[in-house]
Design a protein around this motif. Structure first.
Motif, PDB file in Angstrom:
ATOM      1  N   GLN A   1      27.521  23.717  16.421  1.00 18.50           N
ATOM      2  CA  GLN A   1      27.056  22.482  17.069  1.00 18.50           C
ATOM      3  C   GLN A   1      27.445  22.456  18.544  1.00 18.50           C
ATOM      4  O   GLN A   1      26.642  22.082  19.399  1.00 18.50           O
ATOM      5  CB  GLN A   1      27.619  21.245  16.352  1.00 18.50           C
ATOM      6  CG  GLN A   1      27.068  19.939  16.913  1.00 18.50           C
ATOM      7  CD  GLN A   1      25.564  19.815  16.732  1.00 18.50           C
ATOM      8  OE1 GLN A   1      25.051  19.886  15.620  1.00 18.50           O
ATOM      9  NE2 GLN A   1      24.828  19.640  17.831  1.00 18.50           N
ATOM     10  N   THR A   2      28.655  22.879  18.846  1.00 20.45           N
ATOM     11  CA  THR A   2      29.102  22.893  20.245  1.00 20.45           C
ATOM     12  C   THR A   2      28.277  23.890  21.057  1.00 20.45           C
ATOM     13  O   THR A   2      27.844  23.590  22.173  1.00 20.45           O
ATOM     14  CB  THR A   2      30.603  23.243  20.321  1.00 20.45           C
ATOM     15  OG1 THR A   2      31.323  22.268  19.562  1.00 20.45           O
ATOM     16  CG2 THR A   2      31.103  23.241  21.753  1.00 20.45           C
ATOM     17  N   ALA A   3      28.039  25.074  20.501  1.00 22.51           N
ATOM     18  CA  ALA A   3      27.228  26.074  21.199  1.00 22.51           C
ATOM     19  C   ALA A   3      25.812  25.554  21.416  1.00 22.51           C
ATOM     20  O   ALA A   3      25.227  25.723  22.497  1.00 22.51           O
ATOM     21  CB  ALA A   3      27.212  27.387  20.421  1.00 22.51           C
ATOM     22  N   CYS A   4      25.243  24.899  20.406  1.00 23.51           N
ATOM     23  CA  CYS A   4      23.913  24.303  20.512  1.00 23.51           C
ATOM     24  C   CYS A   4      23.890  23.268  21.641  1.00 23.51           C
ATOM     25  O   CYS A   4      22.990  23.281  22.493  1.00 23.51           O
ATOM     26  CB  CYS A   4      23.547  23.659  19.179  1.00 23.51           C
ATOM     27  SG  CYS A   4      22.014  22.716  19.169  1.00 23.51           S
ATOM     28  N   ASP A   5      24.877  22.386  21.665  1.00 24.89           N
ATOM     29  CA  ASP A   5      24.942  21.343  22.698  1.00 24.89           C
ATOM     30  C   ASP A   5      25.062  21.946  24.089  1.00 24.89           C
ATOM     31  O   ASP A   5      24.428  21.474  25.036  1.00 24.89           O
ATOM     32  CB  ASP A   5      26.115  20.400  22.433  1.00 24.89           C
ATOM     33  CG  ASP A   5      25.935  19.566  21.165  1.00 24.89           C
ATOM     34  OD1 ASP A   5      24.792  19.478  20.647  1.00 24.89           O
ATOM     35  OD2 ASP A   5      26.940  19.007  20.689  1.00 24.89           O
ATOM     36  N   GLU A   6      25.874  22.993  24.220  1.00 24.67           N
ATOM     37  CA  GLU A   6      26.045  23.637  25.527  1.00 24.67           C
ATOM     38  C   GLU A   6      24.740  24.292  25.981  1.00 24.67           C
ATOM     39  O   GLU A   6      24.391  24.236  27.167  1.00 24.67           O
ATOM     40  CB  GLU A   6      27.169  24.676  25.478  1.00 24.67           C
ATOM     41  CG  GLU A   6      28.547  24.058  25.389  1.00 24.67           C
ATOM     42  CD  GLU A   6      29.659  25.087  25.303  1.00 24.67           C
ATOM     43  OE1 GLU A   6      29.449  26.255  25.696  1.00 24.67           O
ATOM     44  OE2 GLU A   6      30.748  24.725  24.838  1.00 24.67           O
ATOM     45  N   LEU A   7      24.014  24.884  25.048  1.00 27.82           N
ATOM     46  CA  LEU A   7      22.747  25.515  25.380  1.00 27.82           C
ATOM     47  C   LEU A   7      21.725  24.457  25.824  1.00 27.82           C
ATOM     48  O   LEU A   7      21.050  24.616  26.846  1.00 27.82           O
ATOM     49  CB  LEU A   7      22.226  26.302  24.177  1.00 27.82           C
ATOM     50  CG  LEU A   7      20.948  27.102  24.371  1.00 27.82           C
ATOM     51  CD1 LEU A   7      21.085  28.105  25.515  1.00 27.82           C
ATOM     52  CD2 LEU A   7      20.600  27.830  23.078  1.00 27.82           C
ATOM     53  N   VAL A   8      21.631  23.358  25.096  1.00 28.59           N
ATOM     54  CA  VAL A   8      20.705  22.282  25.460  1.00 28.59           C
ATOM     55  C   VAL A   8      21.088  21.694  26.816  1.00 28.59           C
ATOM     56  O   VAL A   8      20.219  21.365  27.631  1.00 28.59           O
ATOM     57  CB  VAL A   8      20.664  21.208  24.352  1.00 28.59           C
ATOM     58  CG1 VAL A   8      19.899  19.968  24.806  1.00 28.59           C
ATOM     59  CG2 VAL A   8      20.037  21.797  23.092  1.00 28.59           C
ATOM     60  N   ASP A   9      22.382  21.589  27.087  1.00 32.10           N
ATOM     61  CA  ASP A   9      22.840  21.080  28.395  1.00 32.10           C
ATOM     62  C   ASP A   9      22.315  21.946  29.541  1.00 32.10           C
ATOM     63  O   ASP A   9      22.062  21.438  30.638  1.00 32.10           O
ATOM     64  CB  ASP A   9      24.366  21.003  28.458  1.00 32.10           C
ATOM     65  CG  ASP A   9      24.930  19.824  27.678  1.00 32.10           C
ATOM     66  OD1 ASP A   9      24.152  18.921  27.293  1.00 32.10           O
ATOM     67  OD2 ASP A   9      26.160  19.815  27.451  1.00 32.10           O
ATOM     68  N   LEU A  10      22.154  23.250  29.306  1.00 32.85           N
ATOM     69  CA  LEU A  10      21.616  24.131  30.345  1.00 32.85           C
ATOM     70  C   LEU A  10      20.180  23.744  30.684  1.00 32.85           C
ATOM     71  O   LEU A  10      19.762  23.828  31.837  1.00 32.85           O
ATOM     72  CB  LEU A  10      21.685  25.596  29.912  1.00 32.85           C
ATOM     73  CG  LEU A  10      23.072  26.210  29.784  1.00 32.85           C
ATOM     74  CD1 LEU A  10      22.979  27.623  29.206  1.00 32.85           C
ATOM     75  CD2 LEU A  10      23.792  26.222  31.123  1.00 32.85           C
ATOM     76  N   PHE A  11      19.416  23.328  29.683  1.00 28.96           N
ATOM     77  CA  PHE A  11      18.047  22.868  29.937  1.00 28.96           C
ATOM     78  C   PHE A  11      18.055  21.536  30.688  1.00 28.96           C
ATOM     79  O   PHE A  11      17.268  21.321  31.596  1.00 28.96           O
ATOM     80  CB  PHE A  11      17.280  22.678  28.621  1.00 28.96           C
ATOM     81  CG  PHE A  11      16.763  23.948  28.019  1.00 28.96           C
ATOM     82  CD1 PHE A  11      15.648  24.577  28.547  1.00 28.96           C
ATOM     83  CD2 PHE A  11      17.378  24.498  26.913  1.00 28.96           C
ATOM     84  CE1 PHE A  11      15.147  25.744  27.978  1.00 28.96           C
ATOM     85  CE2 PHE A  11      16.884  25.659  26.333  1.00 28.96           C
ATOM     86  CZ  PHE A  11      15.775  26.293  26.871  1.00 28.96           C
ATOM     87  N   ARG A  12      18.943  20.645  30.292  1.00 27.30           N
ATOM     88  CA  ARG A  12      18.962  19.302  30.887  1.00 27.30           C
ATOM     89  C   ARG A  12      19.544  19.280  32.291  1.00 27.30           C
ATOM     90  O   ARG A  12      19.109  18.517  33.134  1.00 27.30           O
ATOM     91  CB  ARG A  12      19.755  18.354  29.983  1.00 27.30           C
ATOM     92  CG  ARG A  12      19.143  18.230  28.598  1.00 27.30           C
ATOM     93  CD  ARG A  12      19.635  17.036  27.830  1.00 27.30           C
ATOM     94  NE  ARG A  12      19.291  17.082  26.423  1.00 27.30           N
ATOM     95  CZ  ARG A  12      18.066  17.000  25.913  1.00 27.30           C
ATOM     96  NH1 ARG A  12      17.047  16.917  26.697  1.00 27.30           N
ATOM     97  NH2 ARG A  12      17.872  17.024  24.615  1.00 27.30           N
TER      98      ARG A  12
END
Length: 195
Positions: free
Chosen positions: A176-187
């Motif tokens: 979940q943390t890795a997913c959130d960090e990846l999505v943050d790169l898009f945002r």
């Protein structure tokens, strides 16, 4: 306060075998439908639980040859000395042209090819917390025999050494943390890290 929308950009997620690239990408797919995730083609057979068109497009050697001949793949490689994998070019170009954020979850060889063909892509390396944890995950998934596991672990050591070729590293301690960090790169619109 609402989240910022994902920006239109291409992020390439790569890392060593068994690091959890597919699991992190599945988390993004499930929780962030605004981010389009490319579905690779492969000549290997489906593993238990894999769905054609969701995890991969499982195709014949002949179909793969046709895609290569027609320049229909953005990148492709022979992986673990047997199966071929590739990223269909047209869907990636179509989604980017339509302004959608796009994620490629691919291997190291493929990431290097995309770096050459689409230098504007943000290259993200997914790293394990440790080599021992990577080995535990590979053994734990139980999809390879002992010889194949050893081959993949040798490959993983080489792949881990390529981390410096990437713009950003995410350590996959928790999906979940890795997913959130990846999505943050898009945002966030984080760009290439200067060297």
């Amino acid at each position: 306060m609402s989240e910022a929308p994902a920006r239109s950009r291409l992020i390439v997620l790569a890392g060593p075998t068994a690091v959890g690239k597919g699991t992190v990408a599945a988390c993004v797919r499930d929780q962030h439908p605004d981010i389009w995730i490319s579905v690779s083609v492969t000549t290997r057979p489906a593993r238990p639980g894999e769905i054609d068109g969701v995890h991969y497009h499982f195709i014949s050697d002949e179909e793969f040859d046709r895609l290569v001949a027609e320049d229909g793949l953005l990148e492709w490689a022979v992986v673990h000395s047997a199966a071929r994998y590739g990223t269909p070019r047209a869907p990636v170009e179509e989604h980017l042209a339509a302004g959608r954020p796009a994620l490629l979850e691919i291997d190291l060889q493929g990431a290097r090819q995309v770096r050459k063909t689409m230098p504007e892509a943000l290259m993200c390396f997914l790293a394990p917390p440790s080599f021992e944890e990577l080995e535990r995950r590979l053994v734990g998934r139980g999809t390879e025999g002992p010889e194949e596991r050893e081959r993949r672990l040798r490959t993983a050591r080489t792949e881990l050494a390529a981390e410096s070729e990437f713009d950003v590293t995410i350590v996959n301690t928790d999906v979940q943390t890795a997913c959130d960090e990846l999505v943050d790169l898009f945002r966030s619109g984080t760009s290439r890290v200067s060297s």
